[in-house]
Design a protein around this motif. Structure first.
Motif, mmCIF file in Angstrom:
data_model
loop_
_atom_site.group_PDB
_atom_site.id
_atom_site.type_symbol
_atom_site.label_atom_id
_atom_site.label_comp_id
_atom_site.label_asym_id
_atom_site.label_seq_id
_atom_site.Cartn_x
_atom_site.Cartn_y
_atom_site.Cartn_z
ATOM 1 N N TYR A 113 0.826 -1.202 0.000
ATOM 2 C CA TYR A 113 0.000 0.000 0.000
ATOM 3 C C TYR A 113 0.862 1.253 0.000
ATOM 4 O O TYR A 113 0.607 2.204 -0.755
ATOM 5 N N LEU A 114 1.881 1.264 0.849
ATOM 6 C CA LEU A 114 2.712 2.453 0.974
ATOM 7 C C LEU A 114 3.449 2.768 -0.325
ATOM 8 O O LEU A 114 3.644 3.933 -0.675
ATOM 9 N N GLU A 115 3.854 1.739 -1.065
ATOM 10 C CA GLU A 115 4.511 1.954 -2.353
ATOM 11 C C GLU A 115 3.610 2.692 -3.331
ATOM 12 O O GLU A 115 4.081 3.390 -4.237
ATOM 13 N N LEU A 116 2.307 2.536 -3.155
ATOM 14 C CA LEU A 116 1.334 3.187 -4.024
ATOM 15 C C LEU A 116 0.891 4.548 -3.491
ATOM 16 O O LEU A 116 0.084 5.236 -4.113
ATOM 17 N N GLY A 117 1.424 4.918 -2.328
ATOM 18 C CA GLY A 117 1.010 6.177 -1.714
ATOM 19 C C GLY A 117 -0.321 6.081 -1.004
ATOM 20 O O GLY A 117 -1.019 7.085 -0.849
ATOM 21 N N ILE A 118 -0.675 4.879 -0.555
ATOM 22 C CA ILE A 118 -1.960 4.649 0.106
ATOM 23 C C ILE A 118 -1.727 4.320 1.573
ATOM 24 O O ILE A 118 -1.008 3.365 1.893
ATOM 25 N N GLN A 119 -2.318 5.099 2.462
ATOM 26 C CA GLN A 119 -2.255 4.839 3.896
ATOM 27 C C GLN A 119 -3.377 3.868 4.279
ATOM 28 O O GLN A 119 -4.498 3.996 3.795
ATOM 29 N N THR A 120 -3.079 2.909 5.130
ATOM 30 C CA THR A 120 -4.087 1.904 5.475
ATOM 31 C C THR A 120 -4.951 2.294 6.673
ATOM 32 O O THR A 120 -5.957 1.648 6.946
ATOM 33 N N GLU A 121 -4.563 3.345 7.388
ATOM 34 C CA GLU A 121 -5.398 3.800 8.491
ATOM 35 C C GLU A 121 -6.733 4.314 7.936
ATOM 36 O O GLU A 121 -6.783 4.905 6.870
ATOM 37 N N LEU A 122 -7.792 4.078 8.705
ATOM 38 C CA LEU A 122 -9.131 4.497 8.279
ATOM 39 C C LEU A 122 -9.409 4.005 6.861
ATOM 40 O O LEU A 122 -9.783 4.758 5.956
ATOM 41 N N PHE A 123 -9.231 2.709 6.687
ATOM 42 C CA PHE A 123 -9.389 2.089 5.366
ATOM 43 C C PHE A 123 -10.800 2.336 4.835
ATOM 44 O O PHE A 123 -11.776 2.241 5.584
ATOM 45 N N ASN A 124 -10.891 2.678 3.558
ATOM 46 C CA ASN A 124 -12.177 3.025 2.971
ATOM 47 C C ASN A 124 -12.257 2.516 1.528
ATOM 48 O O ASN A 124 -11.269 2.009 0.982
ATOM 49 N N PRO A 125 -13.417 2.638 0.872
ATOM 50 C CA PRO A 125 -13.558 2.118 -0.497
ATOM 51 C C PRO A 125 -12.591 2.744 -1.493
ATOM 52 O O PRO A 125 -12.140 2.071 -2.421
ATOM 53 N N THR A 126 -12.265 4.027 -1.325
ATOM 54 C CA THR A 126 -11.330 4.677 -2.244
ATOM 55 C C THR A 126 -9.955 4.030 -2.165
ATOM 56 O O THR A 126 -9.320 3.739 -3.194
#
Length: 227
Positions: free
Chosen positions: A122-135
């Motif tokens: 996820y982090l490699e894609l610039g996505i934080q996993t906290e407060l995971f949501n549909p986006t």
């Protein structure tokens, strides 16, 4: 058909706010694709805009334009493309998102997918996993399984109620989309119109593709909540 006629149609619907806007306050972008169909006298441009709609469901919004397309602009939002096994909802009764980032057990367009992504992925894609949501979910899935979310050319034609006799002329998920300018002022759409008229896709050109979701995040639902 002429280049000007094609661009006038696109401008008309853009003026009426019925043309894809990638930094959309009502839609979080994950991926998008443009498909062009043509014959000697007719043309069709179809956009697939995959992301999250205002109901927080993952959707493929279909936009269509053409000189023989009866209903133009946004045609349909296909929002049943990601679900949980046993037809469970993605949210509980209190509106909490039920999917956790590190164990994905999903149905994507009727096909099962079970994977265990890592934090690093996820982090490699610039996505934080906290407060995971549909986006965050669809943007991760798009990076690995983009092809699962597109429609086949014949399915696209069926969704916009056009004859299956049309031939696919051009298809891409990378182009330089309009930002604040009209389509007729955009180099890509200018060249696309010319290519359609002259039946030569080698004429299509643009400086730099900007269709990756990371270019259009300032209007994300998550950021709207922060404001």
């Amino acid at each position: 058909m002429t280049e000007n006629q094609i661009l006038q149609v696109l401008d008309k619907y853009a003026k009426d706010y019925n043309f894809p806007v990638l930094d959309n306050y009502n839609f979080d972008l994950a991926q998008c694709r443009l498909s062009v169909f043509r014959d000697d006298n007719e043309w069709i441009i179809v956009f697939e805009i995959v992301g999250v709609n205002p109901s927080l469901y993952i959707s493929n919004d279909i936009y269509a334009y053409g000189n023989s397309v009866e209903s133009q602009g946004l045609i349909i939002g296909l929002d049943d493309i990601v679900s949980l096994p046993n037809e469970e909802d993605l949210f509980d009764d209190e509106g909490n998102f039920l999917i956790t980032p590190f164990h994905l057990d999903l149905i994507i367009n009727s096909e099962p997918l079970i994977i265990k992504p890592t934090e690093g992925e996820y982090l490699e894609l610039g996505i934080q996993t906290e407060l995971f949501n549909p986006t965050k979910l669809i943007r991760y899935l798009s990076s690995k399984y983009k092809e699962k979310f597109w429609l086949e050319p014949l399915d696209l034609l069926n969704e916009i109620n056009m004859s299956e006799d049309f031939k696919l002329f051009y298809q891409t998920d990378e182009w330089e989309h309009t930002d604040e300018e009209k389509p007729s002022e955009n180099k890509f759409f200018q060249s696309l119109a010319k290519a359609i008229v002259l039946n030569d896709k080698n004429l299509i050109q643009f400086k730099k593709a900007n269709t990756h979701w990371s270019n259009w995040t300032w209007s994300d639902f998550e950021k709207q909540e922060e404001d």
